[in-house]
Scaffold this motif. Structure first.
Motif, PDB file in Angstrom:
ATOM      1  N   VAL A  41      51.184  15.241  41.683  1.00  0.00           N
ATOM      2  CA  VAL A  41      50.018  14.385  41.936  1.00  0.00           C
ATOM      3  C   VAL A  41      50.354  13.479  43.104  1.00  0.00           C
ATOM      4  O   VAL A  41      51.477  12.996  43.228  1.00  0.00           O
ATOM      5  N   THR A  42      49.372  13.267  43.975  1.00  0.00           N
ATOM      6  CA  THR A  42      49.611  12.454  45.160  1.00  0.00           C
ATOM      7  C   THR A  42      48.468  11.468  45.373  1.00  0.00           C
ATOM      8  O   THR A  42      47.295  11.811  45.155  1.00  0.00           O
ATOM      9  N   PRO A  43      48.790  10.248  45.778  1.00  0.00           N
ATOM     10  CA  PRO A  43      47.740   9.284  46.116  1.00  0.00           C
ATOM     11  C   PRO A  43      47.261   9.546  47.543  1.00  0.00           C
ATOM     12  O   PRO A  43      48.070   9.643  48.463  1.00  0.00           O
ATOM     13  N   LEU A  71      42.625   7.774  45.682  1.00  0.00           N
ATOM     14  CA  LEU A  71      42.286   8.927  44.852  1.00  0.00           C
ATOM     15  C   LEU A  71      43.582   9.662  44.535  1.00  0.00           C
ATOM     16  O   LEU A  71      44.400   9.904  45.425  1.00  0.00           O
ATOM     17  N   ILE A  72      43.784  10.000  43.277  1.00  0.00           N
ATOM     18  CA  ILE A  72      44.976  10.726  42.847  1.00  0.00           C
ATOM     19  C   ILE A  72      44.589  12.194  42.754  1.00  0.00           C
ATOM     20  O   ILE A  72      43.745  12.571  41.941  1.00  0.00           O
ATOM     21  N   ARG A  73      45.203  12.992  43.616  1.00  0.00           N
ATOM     22  CA  ARG A  73      44.831  14.399  43.712  1.00  0.00           C
ATOM     23  C   ARG A  73      45.895  15.294  43.090  1.00  0.00           C
ATOM     24  O   ARG A  73      47.094  15.024  43.160  1.00  0.00           O
ATOM     25  N   ALA A  81      42.037   7.845  39.793  1.00  0.00           N
ATOM     26  CA  ALA A  81      42.176   6.899  40.905  1.00  0.00           C
ATOM     27  C   ALA A  81      43.148   5.818  40.476  1.00  0.00           C
ATOM     28  O   ALA A  81      43.343   5.569  39.279  1.00  0.00           O
ATOM     29  N   ALA A  82      43.760   5.199  41.472  1.00  0.00           N
ATOM     30  CA  ALA A  82      44.670   4.079  41.225  1.00  0.00           C
ATOM     31  C   ALA A  82      44.152   2.875  41.988  1.00  0.00           C
ATOM     32  O   ALA A  82      43.763   2.989  43.144  1.00  0.00           O
ATOM     33  N   VAL A 102      35.110   8.471  40.360  1.00  0.00           N
ATOM     34  CA  VAL A 102      36.161   9.223  41.047  1.00  0.00           C
ATOM     35  C   VAL A 102      35.550  10.460  41.703  1.00  0.00           C
ATOM     36  O   VAL A 102      35.706  10.689  42.906  1.00  0.00           O
ATOM     37  N   THR A 103      34.841  11.272  40.925  1.00  0.00           N
ATOM     38  CA  THR A 103      34.234  12.483  41.487  1.00  0.00           C
ATOM     39  C   THR A 103      33.119  12.141  42.464  1.00  0.00           C
ATOM     40  O   THR A 103      32.927  12.825  43.466  1.00  0.00           O
TER      41      THR A 103
END
Length: 197
Positions: A41-43, A71-73, A81-82, A102-103
């Motif tokens: 997962v990446t911000p 957004l955490i993808r 999301a963070a 988020v979406t």
């Protein structure tokens, strides 16, 4: 067009990366999709979150920076999301969340990429209306953490939008502010409501 995403403060990004690396922070978050994410997962796509503090009858808006949202993808889509916030010691991780915003944010960003003209992406929250918009600022070189909506900037209400305001339909600030003035005036007792997640 090219959508510009302003760079987030390095401490804000570091705080999110630290939280993502913490099994406790992820496990305790009310985000089932983040807890069950398969793969890294990446911000991404840090967006400054501005809060609309005041709408003057003359049609001007006063805003303040409330935080940065990432957004955490995972696997090519946003799963959560963070949120970060400014503390006396600097930028710090606040919380993870998921849900319709988020979406809706991801959809609005894709929509903005197909619009004519360059814009800088921000978020604008209207707490009194429980409303969140993608704010497309016309000055791509501006500091994303400051400034106020210009009449020619665009606001794209995110879903769920307040009744009578269509989600994902771009409005110029000059067109939408009078509607918000009327709505906020009607809901004045709600001042101090929380910022939409």
């Amino acid at each position: 067009m090219q959508l510009h995403v302003p760079p987030a403060p390095a401490p804000a990004l570091r705080s999110v990366l630290t939280a993502l690396a913490s099994p406790t922070a992820v496990r305790e978050a009310p985000t089932p999709s983040l807890r069950t994410a398969q793969g890294p997962v990446t911000p991404e796509l840090p967006l400054p979150v501005h809060v609309l503090d005041q709408i003057a009858p003359a049609g001007t808006a006063a805003t303040r920076l409330a935080g940065w949202r990432f957004l955490i993808r995972c696997g090519g889509r946003a799963v959560a999301a963070a949120e970060t916030m400014l503390t006396p010691d600097g930028w710090a991780f606040s919380h993870f969340f998921e849900g319709p915003y988020v979406t809706s944010t991801e959809r609005a960003l894709r929509q903005a990429e197909s619009m004519a003209g360059p814009y800088q992406a921000r978020l604008l929250s209207v707490p009194e209306l429980y409303m969140l918009t993608l704010w497309l600022h016309g000055d791509c070189e501006a500091d994303g953490a400051s400034g106020h909506p210009a009449a020619t900037d665009l606001l794209v209400p995110l879903a769920p939008a307040p009744p009578g305001i269509a989600a994902h339909r771009p409005h110029s600030v000059a067109d939408l502010l009078p509607v918000l003035i009327l709505r906020v005036t009607r809901t004045a007792p709600m001042l101090g409501s929380p910022t939409p997640a």
